[in-house]
Design a protein around this motif. Structure first.
Motif, PDB file in Angstrom:
ATOM      1  N   VAL A 109     -14.161 -65.469  41.190  1.00 17.85           N
ATOM      2  CA  VAL A 109     -14.835 -66.034  40.017  1.00 17.85           C
ATOM      3  C   VAL A 109     -13.988 -65.736  38.782  1.00 17.85           C
ATOM      4  N   ILE A 110     -13.613 -66.785  38.049  1.00 16.14           N
ATOM      5  CA  ILE A 110     -12.781 -66.608  36.851  1.00 16.14           C
ATOM      6  C   ILE A 110     -13.705 -66.302  35.669  1.00 16.14           C
ATOM      7  N   ASP A 111     -13.766 -65.020  35.277  1.00 19.94           N
ATOM      8  CA  ASP A 111     -14.703 -64.628  34.224  1.00 19.94           C
ATOM      9  C   ASP A 111     -14.102 -63.664  33.201  1.00 19.94           C
ATOM     10  N   HIS A 112     -12.891 -63.159  33.483  1.00 20.81           N
ATOM     11  CA  HIS A 112     -12.333 -62.093  32.633  1.00 20.81           C
ATOM     12  C   HIS A 112     -11.409 -62.617  31.530  1.00 20.81           C
ATOM     13  N   SER A 113     -11.239 -63.940  31.435  1.00 22.88           N
ATOM     14  CA  SER A 113     -10.206 -64.455  30.527  1.00 22.88           C
ATOM     15  C   SER A 113     -10.731 -64.927  29.179  1.00 22.88           C
TER      16      SER A 113
END
Length: 973
Positions: A201-205
């Motif tokens: 899941v891409i959530d840190h950017s």
């Protein structure tokens, strides 16, 4: 007697999964604590490391004289042996399908209306192939009460792996690089493929570049894509190049909330075999899923890569702490108050490396979202897992979040058949635990934690006094050492033309953020109610406070809109800024220049208040030295007050529109008001529609074009994705064990050095070695992005190692910052430059440290970075669990001083040269053996080698876990 639910689950999941493990071998399905979908993967997995063959520990047959051939007998034995947690565990044990010692125990699970849901192993043995998982491994788990105190090692195969993008990018970089290495060694590069489901899941950017604006979500996402286009395209390549990999695009939510609401299976059904869901994730807060009765915890990226490639995770069979909850929360007390209280209690009790299982009638009275909040903060209280067995509340939540009735019926039937379901309507049997704790929920009071550590809890009523003692105290976790005469200093400045002022304790960041809380409708709607009452009374948050709201999934937006509360949050400046971790991981964005200048020019101890789970120094924002964790409604209350220097019981928060003082009690909602809002606003359709849309992506993601190829074509000019040097010149022969000779001390640390100190995730400082590297390559300062976003580039990460601005290195005699002394010349250099000099001269280095070295986020770069700098060993008083195993995974030797000793008591200054006496033959080293360390000035002391398992010794022999895996896979037929 009954053993903990956790251990029951464990047995089912572990390499020797007791109940369902076996089921995995042929075909498995997840049990509640099943950490491993093993069978499904194992079927194709014939070869296993010699390390595992040597692990055949000579455990005696069960003392209770069980006949292995009698399934009924075995089942009854197992049933009495474990708690739901360990139970879940047994079922997931790493069993392989080739030859299951227990294949006769496969049982059908009937459907109420006829037919069957599938088959399952009524024991911890699904993955037992007498190879990766032996009969003895199974026995150890079943007999956990006797074996847990003995530090017994077991193999464990999780059912799936969870990644976020900060940790996911380097994991996919490593997999791509391993394919190249496999190719170069003449092996089949297609063997480098996840064998279990992997969800990323891409959530840190996303960063809070734009706040307090209707357009913030769109504006921040555009900037996120501009900065991270290369990384995102790389991840999109990975989702196509590797099997079994789902990538959830940016803007969807926070990994742990998406896991809870959507990805969590609870029970797997793979080809008709049922086994417990279990997961390891490259983020320490993976433990949030334990609230759903799924065994899960955080591991370093290094271990996650090995788990993806079918290597059993070697772990020490943990003790299980029983935490009994009774009573119910008082009116107005939140789940966040509860979790901060539990965190402080468990830190004090000491639960590092243990499972914690919550039980008692109080558990039945707390919502699933509240349980998930408590499970989420396991890393902050130090436990591997904070587990809540499945009960009716869990099943209701599964239905609410859109899991089908048929799936929920299968989950309930499977767990009941395996004694892993807790029914609070029935009389509760006292379970056996390794140790016991109890909390009456009525004793929990409103509180926050800070200013520098998550377990430093402060009751709200004591906050003003506590703040003043922090100003007085000498610099430390609870001290800023502000001289008495400047404690009342006022910094006046002009904020966009209006007069503004800051004092010590002024709030400059107020963020409703983090999976810990944004997955919990009661605290999110509670925050909305506080905003509404404040608006109605005429209170308003000061415009120079950076306010933000970052939900963990689109569902939150839907219920905040439905409840009509989002408009009040917007009025107070809490506009939605994006769907991701934001402030909690340091992506708080810049403060307004005028605010930043007022803080730095006047040396103000400014404060951030956030609903996050970590508040270590330098993490949230470089300019907020005090950082407090609080519930979302308290974040709004402190934003309205504008300071943490306030006694909410006695002092007004502000003046209302009628000129009267407004107090905390005037804006605080009752538990009933919150419950009514949840009841009327949180609906099953919201979850269904949100997650149906999630896999469709969004226009920016869908427009990224990537080439489809099995091998990645590295771009040497890229400053985001760079081919790492781990496998350069690698041959099929392991390099072997080694000691350390004449090493210099690179850094000398005290206690509580976190992975944030070792490998910061936040902003790249303008005069740092990483900044220099980027500027030399034509990258503008405004495009530096964060260290976390550049983890796919080893050149930057090596330069970012030990680059935290708040790091304290004793070689600098009190000076704070990312520098060290190059011992041969006495020069003061950046850590990277000093390490480069040592390496160029062919000189080894070591690190000296105090207690809890490597605490905080699981961060593989905290081990990869030191390895690239040439660090050969770390000698510490104690290590955090994940970090120690990551050091071993990168071939670094972890040593512990003997009890009562440390660098200071031994008179070590760090100016000596160090010899570590380890045999060159791996067969002469035992886990946990004594090792002699000598220095060039005649000192000699004994340390414990913290290779905790035989498998870790095999990794050390091979120069690390990744070369080990490549050599294993290359030789496998």
């Amino acid at each position: 007697h009954h053993s903990s639910a956790l251990l029951r689950r464990a047995s089912r999941s572990s390499s020797t999964s007791l109940h369902s493990t076996v089921s995995r071998t042929t075909q498995s399905s997840p049990s509640p604590l099943d950490p491993s979908p093993i069978g499904s993967q194992c079927r194709s997995y014939g070869g296993v490391s010699s390390a595992f063959r040597t692990v055949r520990s000579s455990v005696p047959r069960w003392s209770h004289g069980v006949d292995w051939k009698s399934p009924a007998n075995l089942t009854s034995q197992i049933r009495t042996a474990a708690s739901p947690v360990l139970d879940r565990f047994h079922r997931n044990l790493a069993t392989m399908a080739s030859q299951n010692a227990f294949s006769g125990i496969l049982t059908g699970l009937p459907k109420p209306g006829g037919g069957e849901f599938g088959k399952f192993y009524k024991s911890a043995i699904r993955n037992c192939d007498n190879f990766q998982v032996t009969k003895e491994d199974v026995e150890k788990i079943i007999d956990w009460e006797k074996t847990a105190p003995k530090q017994v090692e077991i193999p464990f195969k999780p059912a799936r792996v969870l990644l976020q993008d900060f940790t996911g990018v380097p994991a996919v970089v490593d997999l791509a690089c391993m394919r190249d290495a496999m190719n170069n060694l003449g092996g089949d590069s297609n063997k480098i493929n996840p064998l279990v489901p992997v969800d990323l899941v891409i959530d840190h950017s996303v960063q809070v570049d734009v706040a307090r604006s209707e357009n913030a979500v769109q504006a921040n996402m555009e900037l996120e894509f501009q900065r991270n286009k290369e990384r995102f395209a790389f991840l999109k390549w990975g989702s196509k190049a590797f099997h079994n990999m789902l990538v959830v695009p940016p803007g969807s939510g926070i990994v742990h909330q998406v896991n809870l609401e959507y990805l969590g299976r609870v029970v797997f059904n793979t080809d008709g075999v049922l086994y417990p869901d279990s997961v390891v994730g490259t983020d320490s807060h993976t433990t949030m899923i334990d609230g759903l009765g799924v065994a899960g915890w955080g591991v370093g990226g290094i271990e996650a890569e090995a788990a993806m490639l079918g290597q059993p995770m070697s772990m020490v069979l943990p003790g299980v702490v029983g935490f009994k909850l009774s009573g119910k929360l008082r009116d107005g007390v939140t789940a966040t108050d509860l979790v901060l209280t539990v965190t402080q209690m468990l830190r004090k009790h000491g639960v590092v490396g243990k499972f914690v299982e919550f039980h008692g009638e109080g558990v039945g009275k707390i919502s699933l979202a509240d349980r998930a909040t408590i499970a989420n903060m396991s890393p902050e209280y130090g436990a591997t897992m904070g587990f809540f067995p499945v009960d009716d509340v869990t099943l209701q939540y599964l239905r609410l979040t859109g899991r089908s009735d048929d799936t929920v019926a299968m989950i309930e039937a499977y767990l009941r058949a395996n004694n892993m379901f807790v029914d609070y309507n029935e009389p509760q049997v006292e379970r056996v635990y390794s140790s016991y704790l109890e909390l009456d929920l009525a004793d929990v009071e409103p509180c926050i934690s800070g200013p520098k550590r998550p377990h430093d809890r402060v009751p709200l009523k004591d906050m003003k006094a506590d703040w003043h003692s922090c100003l007085d105290n000498k610099v430390g976790f609870k001290g800023f050492a502000v001289p008495k005469d400047s404690q009342d200093k006022v910094a006046k400045f002009s904020f966009h033309g209006e007069p503004a002022e800051l004092k010590h304790g002024s709030v400059v960041i107020a963020a409703i953020t983090s999976c810990t809380n944004t997955s919990n409708p009661s605290v999110m709607l509670g925050a909305g109610l506080v905003a509404k009452k404040a608006c109605e009374l005429g209170l308003k948050v000061k415009p120079w406070i950076k306010t933000s709201l970052a939900p963990g999934s689109g569902v939150v937006t839907k219920y905040l809109l439905k409840s009509g509360l989002q408009k009040y949050l917007d009025e107070q400046g809490f506009n939605i800024v994006g769907y991701g971790c934001t402030t909690c991981i340091g992506n708080s964005g810049d403060l307004d220049e005028t605010v930043g200048a007022a803080i730095t020019e006047n040396d103000i101890i400014a404060s951030a208040v956030l609903s996050g789970n970590r508040n270590f120094e330098g993490r949230v924002h470089a300019l907020t030295r005090a950082n407090y964790l609080a519930s979302p409604p308290l974040v709004v209350a402190y934003a309205l007050a504008g300071t943490v220097d306030i006694d909410f019981e006695k002092e007004p928060i502000g003046v209302g529109k009628d000129g009267n003082d407004v107090y905390f009690r005037d804006i605080w909602p009752s538990t009933q008001e919150v419950a009514d809002a949840v009841q009327s606003s949180v609906l099953p359709d919201m979850f269904k529609s949100t997650y149906e849309a999630i896999t469709k992506g969004n226009p920016m993601w869908n427009n990224l074009s990537v080439e489809e190829s099995k091998l990645y074509s590295w771009d040497p000019k890229s400053t985001y994705i760079h081919e790492p040097p781990y496998f350069k010149n690698m041959t099929m022969d392991p390099p072997g064990a080694h000691g350390v000779k004449d090493a210099y001390c690179l850094l000398n640390f005290g206690d509580s050095i976190t992975t944030d100190h070792i490998s910061p995730a936040g902003s790249i400082q303008k005069d740092s070695p990483a900044a220099k590297y980027l500027l030399e390559r034509g990258v503008d300062r405004k495009d530096f992005n964060s260290y976390g976003s550049r983890r796919g580039n080893d050149e930057i990460m090596a330069r970012g190692t030990f680059a935290n601005i708040r790091i304290v290195n004793k070689l600098l005699n009190g000076e704070v910052g990312p520098k060290t002394v190059h011992i041969p010349t006495g020069e003061k250099l950046s850590v990277f430059d000093a390490a480069s000099r040592y390496k160029a001269a062919g000189q080894d280095t070591i690190v000296l440290a105090g207690a809890e070295y490597g605490s905080g986020s699981s961060r593989d770069w905290a081990a990869k970075g030191p390895m690239l700098l040439g660090v050969k060993a770390v000698i510490a008083k104690s290590f955090e669990r994940i970090h120690r195993s990551n050091l071993v995974g990168m071939g670094i030797i972890p040593l512990c001083f003997k009890a009562g000793e440390d660098a200071d008591t031994l008179g070590l200054t760090g100016h000596e040269r160090y010899n570590i006496d380890l045999p060159n033959n791996i067969n002469e080293i035992r886990p946990g053996q004594d090792v002699t360390v000598t220095t060039d000035n005649g000192k000699s002391f004994t340390c414990t080698a913290r290779f905790d398992t035989e498998v870790e010794l095999a990794y050390f022999n091979h120069g690390g876990i990744l070369p080990y895996v490549i050599r294993q896979l290359t030789t496998q037929k």
